[in-house]
Design a protein around this motif. Structure first.
Motif, short mmCIF file in Angstrom:
data_model
loop_
_atom_site.label_atom_id
_atom_site.label_comp_id
_atom_site.label_asym_id
_atom_site.label_seq_id
_atom_site.Cartn_x
_atom_site.Cartn_y
_atom_site.Cartn_z
N LEU A 25 -13.81 18.45 35.86
CA LEU A 25 -14.67 18.47 34.81
C LEU A 25 -14.18 19.07 33.48
CD1 LEU A 25 -17.57 20.63 36.90
CD2 LEU A 25 -17.78 18.40 35.95
N PHE A 26 -13.23 20.00 33.34
CA PHE A 26 -12.51 20.44 32.38
C PHE A 26 -11.77 19.29 31.69
CE2 PHE A 26 -8.82 22.35 30.36
CZ PHE A 26 -9.55 23.27 29.36
N TYR A 27 -11.15 18.41 32.53
CA TYR A 27 -10.33 17.23 31.80
C TYR A 27 -11.20 16.14 31.42
CZ TYR A 27 -5.57 18.81 32.77
OH TYR A 27 -4.40 19.28 33.05
N GLY A 28 -12.33 15.83 32.46
CA GLY A 28 -13.28 14.77 32.13
C GLY A 28 -14.03 14.98 31.12
N GLY A 29 -14.61 16.32 30.50
CA GLY A 29 -15.27 16.48 29.47
C GLY A 29 -14.52 16.19 28.03
N LYS A 34 -15.66 6.37 28.00
CA LYS A 34 -15.03 5.44 28.53
C LYS A 34 -13.90 5.70 29.59
CE LYS A 34 -11.84 3.92 24.70
NZ LYS A 34 -11.81 2.58 23.82
N SER A 35 -13.67 6.86 29.63
CA SER A 35 -12.32 7.37 30.31
C SER A 35 -12.57 8.45 31.33
CB SER A 35 -11.20 7.85 29.55
OG SER A 35 -10.93 6.85 28.80
N VAL A 36 -13.67 9.07 31.58
CA VAL A 36 -14.26 10.32 32.36
C VAL A 36 -14.04 10.14 33.64
CG1 VAL A 36 -16.59 9.80 31.99
CG2 VAL A 36 -16.02 12.17 32.37
N PRO A 188 -13.42 14.75 22.45
CA PRO A 188 -13.86 14.94 23.40
C PRO A 188 -15.44 14.55 23.48
CG PRO A 188 -13.04 16.92 22.62
CD PRO A 188 -12.84 16.02 21.53
N HIS A 189 -15.76 13.92 24.48
CA HIS A 189 -17.13 13.11 24.86
C HIS A 189 -18.09 14.15 25.29
CE1 HIS A 189 -17.14 12.91 29.14
NE2 HIS A 189 -18.35 12.31 29.08
N ASN A 190 -17.94 15.35 25.92
CA ASN A 190 -19.05 16.17 26.39
C ASN A 190 -18.13 17.40 26.79
OD1 ASN A 190 -20.79 17.50 28.07
ND2 ASN A 190 -21.57 15.68 28.98
N LEU A 191 -18.44 18.55 25.69
CA LEU A 191 -17.68 19.76 25.75
C LEU A 191 -18.62 20.63 26.60
CD1 LEU A 191 -16.93 20.24 21.92
CD2 LEU A 191 -15.21 20.08 23.93
N THR A 192 -19.72 20.12 27.05
CA THR A 192 -20.56 21.01 28.03
C THR A 192 -19.91 21.02 29.26
OG1 THR A 192 -22.57 20.65 26.93
CG2 THR A 192 -22.61 21.40 29.14
N ILE A 391 -10.74 2.48 30.40
CA ILE A 391 -10.01 2.39 31.83
C ILE A 391 -10.94 2.56 32.90
CG2 ILE A 391 -9.61 5.04 31.70
CD1 ILE A 391 -6.79 4.32 32.80
N ASP A 392 -12.13 3.37 32.64
CA ASP A 392 -13.10 3.46 33.79
C ASP A 392 -13.49 1.97 34.41
OD1 ASP A 392 -13.01 6.19 33.55
OD2 ASP A 392 -15.12 6.21 32.90
N LEU A 393 -13.77 1.14 33.47
CA LEU A 393 -14.15 -0.23 33.65
C LEU A 393 -12.89 -0.96 34.03
CD1 LEU A 393 -16.55 -2.34 33.55
CD2 LEU A 393 -15.84 -2.83 31.41
N ALA A 394 -11.95 -0.91 33.65
CA ALA A 394 -10.75 -1.61 34.12
C ALA A 394 -10.09 -1.36 35.25
CB ALA A 394 -9.47 -1.62 32.61
N GLU A 395 -10.03 0.05 35.55
CA GLU A 395 -9.39 0.42 36.91
C GLU A 395 -10.49 0.43 38.14
OE1 GLU A 395 -5.61 1.22 36.90
OE2 GLU A 395 -6.17 -0.51 36.31
#
Length: 432
Positions: A25-29, A34-36, A188-192, A391-395
């Protein structure tokens, strides 16, 4: 079941939670939308791979006997000879191996092939982490950092944070910059999510530090109380230290800065949790928070694209916490050594610096060899087209936020889904 075993089961679960879901979650936010999923997947798959590898050979390499760099990998192969009562200790140390590998992923966000990551993780764990764990945690006479050098490291400043930070820097240099960095603002796309992840990391870290208490003749309750309090106070001080420096350098104290300060403080107190008193913990936390807040900006000056500032937080924070033991440790602490501030002279400080240098050199050299081997065989990086598209879509063939599926017959990762995130932050002000 005795109380200590019950506590260690809880501590083990807390440390595992630090990787999944807290670090994810920490990194994903902090990544772009497009990379989460890829970012979170790197933590989850690291947990799966490293956990099995640790049971196979990791525990044996770390704790089956003497050795300067590692013990016999096959003495306790697949835990042969380890009674089921000993599995709790194995599982606890396994979670340390898992999060160390997962930490590296934040530096390579947006651009590392998932297949390359899946191969890198077990190779790096066996060649780099498992030996480092032996050198730091086994504390036999021959183990290099704890035994021969005599450096203190309560819960992994060298084996976990410096080790992962150096590996992250090596991979960043081998991969190269993200397309458009640093000109494009990769916000960052989602700091929450990031704030939630930081809070879970803080909670889980009590298992990390307090669970590292070694049962012996000492008053275990007193030692657990010391590590619990030190972990808490250092983290609080680091938040304030980070926000102060951020306010001076960038004009604003941000939520991302507070989340980053939490992690910086936790990283720095990890090696020192049992060695220092409360004032030492506050000093280490405040220093680490301020220094790491400054250090994350070095990537712009030096030109290395550490996506989520693993180097600035984990490498720098790990060095700060490990070295400052030589200044702030007290003889009443777990190591029984007075640091420079308490009349102990330069002996402990020298040991701590030598421990840091060994960890940096070992991780740096071997990670470089592993990274180069993968780069010139499988390849480390996705194509520029896939990186731009996401990278989400590609991988993985997926999109985290498929808000417009109906407009393109349900196709995941549409152009609209991969649009720029709405958070108005400058790259120069973003930290991880």
């Amino acid at each position: 079941m005795d109380g200590y075993s019950a506590f260690m089961i809880v501590a083990t679960a807390l440390v595992l939670m630090m990787t999944v879901p807290a670090l994810a979650l920490f990194y994903g936010g902090m990544t772009r939308s497009k990379s989460v999923l890829n970012m979170m997947m790197m933590s989850y798959v690291a947990a799966a791979i490293v956990g099995i590898a640790y049971v196979a050979v990791g525990w044996s390499m770390g704790f089956s006997g003497d050795g300067t760099f590692f013990a016999d990998p096959f003495k306790l192969f697949w835990l042969d000879g380890v009674g089921t009562a000993g599995y709790i200790g194995v599982m606890f140390q396994m979670t340390f191996a898992i999060i160390t590998c997962a930490l590296i992923s934040g530096a390579v966000a947006d651009r590392m092939k998932f297949s390359a990551w899946v191969l890198f993780v077990p190779i790096w764990a066996v060649i780099v982490y498992f030996p480092m764990a032996h050198m730091v945690f086994s504390c036999t006479e021959d183990s290099l950092i704890c035994g021969r050098i005599g450096a203190q490291d309560y819960a992994g400043g060298t084996a976990v944070h410096i080790n992962a930070g150096v590996a992250a820097l090596v991979l960043v240099l081998l991969l190269g910059r993200r397309h458009g960095w640093p000109k494009d603002k990769m916000r960052p796309h989602n700091l929450t999510l990031t704030m939630l992840g930081a809070g879970l990391l803080w909670f889980g870290w009590y298992g990390f530090n307090v669970g590292s208490v070694v049962v012996g003749d000492q008053d275990i309750t007193a030692e657990m109380g010391r590590t619990f309090a030190n972990t808490t106070l250092a983290t609080m001080a680091a938040i304030l230290g980070w926000l102060l420096v951020e306010r001076v350098l960038h004009g604003k104290a941000t939520s991302l800065g507070a989340a980053s300060g939490i992690v910086a403080g936790l990283v720095a107190i990890t090696p020192a949790a049992g060695a220092v008193d409360l004032s030492g913990a506050v000093a280490i936390g405040a220093i680490a928070g301020g220094v790491c807040a400054w250090a994350v900006g070095l990537k712009f000056r030096l030109g290395y694209d550490d996506s989520l500032d693993v180097v600035g937080v984990h490498l720098v924070g790990g060095i700060v916490g490990t070295v400052l033991i030589g200044i702030f440790s007290t003889a009443e602490g777990a190591g029984g050594v007075d640091g420079l501030l308490y009349g102990g002279g330069f002996g402990s400080l020298t040991d701590q610096v030598l421990g840091v240098l060994v960890a940096v050199a070992y991780s740096g050299v071997l990670t470089t060899i592993i990274g180069l081997a993968l780069k010139y065989t499988l390849g480390l990086r996705i194509s520029e087209e896939d990186e731009v598209g996401g990278i989400d879509l590609a991988e993985h063939g997926e999109s985290a936020y498929d808000l417009h599926a109906g407009s393109r017959s349900g196709t995941p990762g549409s152009v609209l889904t991969r649009s720029a995130p709405p958070i108005a932050r400058t790259e120069e002000g973003a930290q991880a």
